[in-house]
Design an enzyme around this catalytic site. Structure first.
Site, mmCIF file in Angstrom:
data_model
loop_
_atom_site.group_PDB
_atom_site.id
_atom_site.type_symbol
_atom_site.label_atom_id
_atom_site.label_comp_id
_atom_site.label_asym_id
_atom_site.label_seq_id
_atom_site.Cartn_x
_atom_site.Cartn_y
_atom_site.Cartn_z
ATOM 1 N N PRO A 91 0.820 -1.173 0.000
ATOM 2 C CA PRO A 91 0.000 0.000 0.000
ATOM 3 C C PRO A 91 0.873 1.249 0.000
ATOM 4 C CG PRO A 91 -0.716 -1.574 1.645
ATOM 5 C CD PRO A 91 0.439 -2.155 0.976
ATOM 6 N N GLU A 92 0.585 2.157 -0.879
ATOM 7 C CA GLU A 92 1.255 3.457 -0.885
ATOM 8 C C GLU A 92 0.326 4.452 -0.182
ATOM 9 O OE1 GLU A 92 3.069 4.356 -4.746
ATOM 10 O OE2 GLU A 92 2.705 2.304 -5.371
#
Length: 271
Positions: free
Chosen positions: A2-3
DNA sequence: CTTTGCACCTGTTGGC
DNA sequence: TGCCAACAGGTGCAAA
């Protein structure tokens, strides 16, 4: 992992369900994450009431009067709210039992994530102290990027993905932002003029904003707190589009290895 | 100081 | 079908 958009989407999804609620306990099935999950997590959390959930870069901070629970989702991590009686599956490593009928479950097949208890001020924690500027902070602009790049010669994509420079930008959004700024991912930061730094700062912010609106990008593991996927993968300009025509000029998108990661760019739009 | 490549770990995919 | 290499949202660390 996840960014930023995925982490922020997770935060927003959890916020209304957690703030003001008390924790009844925690179960650690496998504490072998990037770092060992804090021992006695159950004792630390029992009875504590969630005051707020914050994000710094790709870290989530669950604030309690007694301290903070620092969470990183690594490459494959995911937090979800599930019914208390939902059986744990193979990569459900930690459950935080909430008052009421639900629990907060950390699932992470690759175990690159982290869950740590921080007793003192969270900002002082070693993992947070060295982090760079937040892309949505007003201090983030072309001038700031140019200043941070002074004396360096790394490839601009590497630079963008360095959390000690800018936080929250990972492999997908670095490729995307560079496309929108028209900059080649391998270009050295020493050879980027002022106006292009401005374009890049705008492109980073715009890309993250649009990804946030789409609920993030779901390639395989990632899901929002309620289990639904993100949709940004359908609007990506270059990431995952090797060989497909550039949406702007039709030239086939090129994929290459840069460092240990895949990088995507349009050979004619990005110089 | 900067840059580079490795390490951590499991699951999926594609080619033969 | 089976096997094996390559690859997947990250990042701290050691080595040069």
């Amino acid at each position: 992992m996840p960014e930023l958009p995925e982490v922020e989407t997770t935060r927003r999804g959890l916020l209304p369900h957690l703030v003001g609620r008390r924790v009844e306990g925690a179960v650690v099935r496998n504490g072998n994450l990037r770092w060992p999950v804090t021992r006695n997590l159950d004792r630390r959390l029992r009875g504590a009431k969630v005051v707020d959930i914050r994000r710094r870069g790709k870290y989530l901070l669950f604030d309690f009067p007694e301290g903070h629970l620092l969470v990183h989702l690594g490459m494959s991590g995911r937090l979800s709210l599930v019914p208390r009686d939902q059986p744990a599956r193979s990569h459900d490593h930690v459950d935080v039992r909430l008052e009421g009928a639900q629990l907060l479950r950390l699932t992470d097949p690759r175990r690159f994530g982290a869950m740590l208890w921080v007793a003192g001020p969270a900002e002082d924690h070693a993992l947070l102290r060295g982090l760079g500027v937040e892309p949505f902070d007003e201090a983030f602009d072309g001038a700031a990027l140019q200043r941070l790049a002074r004396g360096r010669r790394v490839a601009v994509k590497h630079f963008l993905m360095d959390a000690h420079v800018v936080t929250g930008v990972g492999n997908i959004y670095a490729s995307e932002a560079l496309f929108h700024a028209g900059i080649h991912p391998l270009r050295s930061v020493a050879r980027i003029a002022r106006a292009r730094w401005d374009d890049l700062a705008i492109a980073v912010r715009d890309t993250l904003t649009r990804a946030l609106a789409a609920g993030g990008t779901t390639l395989r593991d990632y899901a929002q707190a309620d289990g639904s996927p993100g949709y940004f993968q359908h609007e990506s300009a270059v990431y995952g589009r090797a060989g497909l025509p550039c949406r702007r000029c039709g030239t086939p998108i090129r994929m290459q290895r840069q460092g240990q990661r895949s990088t995507f760019h349009c050979p004619s739009c990005q110089k």
